[in-house]
Motif scaffolding. Structure first.
Motif, short mmCIF file in Angstrom:
data_model
loop_
_atom_site.label_atom_id
_atom_site.label_comp_id
_atom_site.label_asym_id
_atom_site.label_seq_id
_atom_site.Cartn_x
_atom_site.Cartn_y
_atom_site.Cartn_z
N ILE A 24 0.94 -1.10 -0.18
CA ILE A 24 0.04 -0.19 0.15
C ILE A 24 0.88 1.19 0.00
CG2 ILE A 24 -2.03 1.09 1.69
CD1 ILE A 24 -2.63 -1.48 2.33
N ILE A 25 2.50 1.44 1.03
CA ILE A 25 2.80 2.47 1.02
C ILE A 25 3.20 2.60 -0.38
CG2 ILE A 25 4.49 3.59 2.32
CD1 ILE A 25 3.88 2.20 4.25
N PRO A 30 5.11 8.79 -4.20
CA PRO A 30 5.46 10.34 -4.94
C PRO A 30 5.39 10.37 -7.00
CG PRO A 30 5.63 11.33 -3.31
CD PRO A 30 5.85 9.68 -3.15
N ASN A 31 6.96 9.46 -6.74
CA ASN A 31 7.05 9.32 -7.75
C ASN A 31 6.41 8.00 -8.97
OD1 ASN A 31 7.78 6.74 -6.51
ND2 ASN A 31 10.26 6.72 -7.70
N ILE A 32 5.32 7.47 -7.80
CA ILE A 32 4.50 6.27 -8.81
C ILE A 32 3.54 6.67 -9.25
CG2 ILE A 32 3.39 4.23 -8.20
CD1 ILE A 32 6.41 4.04 -9.04
N ILE A 33 2.70 7.43 -8.61
CA ILE A 33 1.53 8.28 -8.63
C ILE A 33 1.89 9.44 -9.64
CG2 ILE A 33 0.24 7.15 -6.56
CD1 ILE A 33 0.33 10.17 -5.27
N ASP A 40 13.14 2.66 -14.44
CA ASP A 40 12.99 3.02 -13.82
C ASP A 40 11.70 2.99 -12.44
OD1 ASP A 40 12.41 5.05 -14.44
OD2 ASP A 40 13.55 6.96 -13.49
N GLN A 41 10.26 3.52 -13.26
CA GLN A 41 9.63 2.93 -11.50
C GLN A 41 9.60 1.76 -12.13
OE1 GLN A 41 8.83 6.31 -13.95
NE2 GLN A 41 10.28 7.65 -12.48
N VAL A 174 12.70 14.33 -2.08
CA VAL A 174 11.17 14.80 -2.53
C VAL A 174 10.34 13.70 -3.70
CG1 VAL A 174 10.38 16.85 -4.22
CG2 VAL A 174 12.30 17.07 -2.90
N TRP A 175 11.18 12.82 -4.16
CA TRP A 175 10.40 12.06 -5.25
C TRP A 175 10.02 11.07 -4.71
CZ3 TRP A 175 7.94 13.62 -9.39
CH2 TRP A 175 8.29 14.79 -9.75
N SER A 176 10.48 10.57 -3.86
CA SER A 176 10.28 9.17 -2.28
C SER A 176 9.16 9.63 -1.22
CB SER A 176 11.39 8.68 -1.97
OG SER A 176 12.45 8.10 -2.95
#
Length: 219
Positions: A24-25, A30-33, A40-41, A174-176
């Protein structure tokens, strides 16, 4: 796809009831949604997590064959991206920590067995790739470093190194997601306390290996 190995790895550490929580986490990163999914994702995290799962079972089973497979997999992952080379450092660090914490009941030969097996696995796949695919990892890595330095306008000097360290860590945070970073820091501190109290287990060994590898990447 990454949710599959993430669930099984979480199940090994957290139990069946809590194994879904990391999944869920992950999907709310953020870098996924907030970004279109690129390699890289999608592919790279999958390769990294499968590597973690394999390293865990290599240590758990104390198997020379698993060590060879682990080394072969690490080379295979690095073929896709050099960003996964730290997986090898993490594997060695994790194995070393596991041995040190269990040194009273485990011989040093078990650690050397893992190191040797991983090295053999890497050499086997490297030879196959070199002779069958004409793939030279050292040549490719050298060319990649040159292109990376040209792209980043790299100039040798401590100032640019410190600026790069600051920028990379801020961008990573930030991206994590800041809450994820805070959770990681809290978990690392918790694992450190377990080490001090001599109550550390495999998830604490992993956190320690991850922290040491991450620090090494910044040096």
């Amino acid at each position: 796809l990454i949710l599959i190995p993430l669930y099984f790895l979480s199940k090994s550490f957290l139990g069946k009831e809590n194994a879904f929580l990391p999944c869920i986490i992950y999907i709310v990163f953020p870098n996924i949604i907030l970004m279109h999914l690129e390699l890289d994702q999608v592919l790279f995290p999958l390769l990294f997590l499968c590597g973690i799962y394999l390293i865990f079972h290599t240590i758990k089973r104390q198997s020379f064959i698993y060590s060879i497979v682990c080394g072969a997999y690490i080379y295979f992952a690095a073929f896709f991206t050099f960003a996964l080379i730290p997986l090898m450092a993490l594997a060695f660090t994790w194995i070393l920590i596991d041995y040190w914490m269990n040194r009273k009941t485990r011989k040093i030969s078990s650690m050397l067995m893992h190191f040797t097996g991983i090295g053999i696995g890497i050499i086997i796949i490297a030879a196959i790739f070199y002779f069958l695919l004409n793939y030279d990892i050292f040549l490719r890595y050298g060319n990649s470093i040159i292109r990376h330095r040209m792209h980043k306008l790299y100039e040798p000097g401590l100032q640019q190194i410190f600026e790069a360290i600051l920028l990379n860590n801020v961008e990573f945070s930030v991206w994590s997601g800041i809450p994820i970073i805070l959770l990681t820091i809290a978990t690392t501190i918790k694992s450190a306390i377990h080490f001090i109290r001599r109550k550390a287990d495999q998830i604490d060994y992993l956190m320690a290996a991850f922290a040491l590898t991450y620090i090494a990447l910044n040096i």
